[in-house]
Design an enzyme around this catalytic site. Structure first.
Site, mmCIF file in Angstrom:
data_model
loop_
_atom_site.group_PDB
_atom_site.id
_atom_site.type_symbol
_atom_site.label_atom_id
_atom_site.label_comp_id
_atom_site.label_asym_id
_atom_site.label_seq_id
_atom_site.Cartn_x
_atom_site.Cartn_y
_atom_site.Cartn_z
ATOM 1 N N SER A 1 20.574 -36.444 29.203
ATOM 2 C CA SER A 1 19.415 -36.154 28.352
ATOM 3 C C SER A 1 19.862 -35.979 26.902
ATOM 4 O O SER A 1 19.263 -36.527 25.973
ATOM 5 C CB SER A 1 18.729 -34.875 28.873
ATOM 6 O OG SER A 1 17.587 -34.586 28.140
ATOM 7 N N LYS B 1 18.559 -29.080 26.242
ATOM 8 C CA LYS B 1 18.206 -30.154 27.181
ATOM 9 C C LYS B 1 18.129 -29.709 28.643
ATOM 10 O O LYS B 1 18.293 -30.506 29.565
ATOM 11 C CB LYS B 1 19.163 -31.369 27.063
ATOM 12 C CG LYS B 1 19.397 -31.885 25.671
ATOM 13 C CD LYS B 1 18.169 -31.963 24.817
ATOM 14 C CE LYS B 1 17.190 -33.029 25.197
ATOM 15 N NZ LYS B 1 15.955 -32.929 24.346
ATOM 16 N N HIS C 1 18.282 -20.946 22.005
ATOM 17 C CA HIS C 1 19.423 -21.549 22.719
ATOM 18 C C HIS C 1 20.671 -20.678 22.541
ATOM 19 O O HIS C 1 21.762 -21.097 22.917
ATOM 20 C CB HIS C 1 19.775 -22.910 22.119
ATOM 21 C CG HIS C 1 18.836 -24.035 22.442
ATOM 22 N ND1 HIS C 1 18.272 -24.203 23.676
ATOM 23 C CD2 HIS C 1 18.407 -25.072 21.690
ATOM 24 C CE1 HIS C 1 17.519 -25.303 23.656
ATOM 25 N NE2 HIS C 1 17.582 -25.841 22.462
HETATM 26 P P1 A3P Z 1 15.149 -36.009 30.086
HETATM 27 O O1 A3P Z 1 15.786 -36.414 28.805
HETATM 28 O O2 A3P Z 1 16.109 -36.058 31.244
HETATM 29 O O3 A3P Z 1 13.885 -36.742 30.386
HETATM 30 P P2 A3P Z 1 14.619 -29.496 26.407
HETATM 31 O O4 A3P Z 1 13.184 -29.147 26.327
HETATM 32 O O5 A3P Z 1 15.515 -28.355 26.786
HETATM 33 O O6 A3P Z 1 15.092 -30.197 25.177
HETATM 34 O O7 A3P Z 1 14.809 -30.508 27.629
HETATM 35 C C1 A3P Z 1 14.300 -31.813 27.548
HETATM 36 C C2 A3P Z 1 14.335 -32.413 28.939
HETATM 37 O O8 A3P Z 1 13.316 -31.797 29.744
HETATM 38 C C3 A3P Z 1 14.016 -33.898 28.890
HETATM 39 O O9 A3P Z 1 14.753 -34.472 29.987
HETATM 40 C C4 A3P Z 1 12.512 -33.895 29.155
HETATM 41 O O10 A3P Z 1 11.999 -35.110 29.604
HETATM 42 C C5 A3P Z 1 12.445 -32.822 30.236
HETATM 43 N N1 A3P Z 1 11.076 -32.290 30.396
HETATM 44 C C6 A3P Z 1 10.263 -31.789 29.452
HETATM 45 N N2 A3P Z 1 9.066 -31.467 29.964
HETATM 46 C C7 A3P Z 1 9.121 -31.783 31.285
HETATM 47 C C8 A3P Z 1 8.187 -31.703 32.368
HETATM 48 N N3 A3P Z 1 6.960 -31.263 32.191
HETATM 49 N N4 A3P Z 1 8.603 -32.124 33.577
HETATM 50 C C9 A3P Z 1 9.842 -32.595 33.784
HETATM 51 N N5 A3P Z 1 10.772 -32.691 32.795
HETATM 52 C C10 A3P Z 1 10.412 -32.293 31.568
#
Ligand code: A3P
Length: 286
Positions: free
Chosen positions: A129, A44, A99
């Protein structure tokens, strides 16, 4: 929080999607190639954002690959048994995601020139998140409350173990030529500048138009609209899309809408205790 997990060398991992044999293979026998580029994160922290950015850089800004191939096939997941099969037939230079904490990373990385890009995020935002993601992801146990998740997180009793250890372990590589780290907050603050820095690290020379295309196609909205990046292709038994979106909010500071003052203070005390040797390193450090 750990109901569907197994422990590998003390690190809890999701049992419904991974297995100990694969993690053992990855650590001890997986062959890293010199031109591999790894996206490494604690969950996340912006993993998929970085994968999208790298995919676009790989294609000189051309979005066709990102729009036609699912994100998990463009940058297969190192610890997943299926991904290992995909990686065998992937044409180098390969993009690979993980990860894993540093101590479980492939031993063959250490003698290689492969590059690691480590993305980290304010742990309070990451926790929020994760809290929301736990509602959609069927391989995660849904916590009863943010309070419950916060307690487990501070104890490292969550998948992939302690955030503090993960970040400190990986940031120990700062200064190495084949290691680059960046925060989610820096990506938010200046995506174009960040992409430029990533390109320089990777030795990729992109034109202004290509850079602009990376920035445009890696935006939150573009990724949210792209079925190859927004996880809508995953079956409902893995991700229940009726309960929310994988690309949920994509902002900095959402923790302020979720944490009570007491929770923030509790988190702050633990953070200070565990991270004092890295004080001032992160954009969220006051
Ligand atoms: P939120 O839940 O705060 O919206 P991961 O890819 O490590 O699982 O992380 C997911 C988080 O990254 C989520 O956060 C998601 O919305 C955010 N995220 C993914 N793509 C993004 C982008 N292009 N710009 C900003 N945040 C992004």
């Amino acid at each position: 929080m750990l109901r569907h997990s197994f422990s590998y060398k003390g690190i809890p991992l999701p049992a419904e999607i991974y297995d100990p044999e694969t993690i053992d293979f990855v650590g001890n026998r997986f062959q890293v190639l010199d031109d591999d580029a790894f996206t490494v994160t604690y969950p996340k922290s912006g993993t998929n954002w970085m994968i999208e950015i790298l995919s676009l850089i790989w294609q000189q800004g051309d979005p066709s690959w990102c729009r036609s191939v699912p994100i998990w096939d463009r940058s297969p997941w190192l610890e997943s048994p299926n991904a290992l099969e995909k990686l065998k037939s992937a044409k180098p230079p390969r993009l690979i995601s993980s990860h894993l904490p540093i101590q479980l990373f492939p031993k063959s990385f250490w003698g290689s020139k492969a590059k690691v890009i480590y993305t980290f995020r304010n742990p309070k935002d990451l926790l929020v998140s994760l809290y929301h993601f736990s509602k959609l992801a069927n391989f995660l146990e849904e916590p009863e409350s943010l309070e419950e998740l916060l307690g487990a997180f501070l104890q490292g009793e969550v998948l992939y173990g302690s955030w503090f250890d993960h970040v400190k372990g990986w940031l120990g590589l700062r200064g190495r030529e084949n290691f680059f780290c960046i925060s989610y907050e820096e990506l938010q603050e200046d995506l174009r500048g960040s992409v430029g820095r990533i390109c320089r690290f990777l030795g990729k020379d992109l034109s202004d138009a290509a850079l602009a295309s990376v920035v445009q196609n890696a935006s939150f909205q573009a990724m949210r609209d792209n079925p190859m990046a927004n996880y809508s292709l995953l079956p409902g038994n893995i991700l229940d899309k009726t309960k929310g979106s994988f690309l949920r909010k994509g902002v900095v500071g959402d923790w302020k809408n979720h944490f009570t003052v007491a929770q923030s203070e509790r988190f702050g005390r633990a953070y200070q205790e565990r991270m004092q040797d890295l004080a001032g390193t992160f954009p969220w450090d006051e």
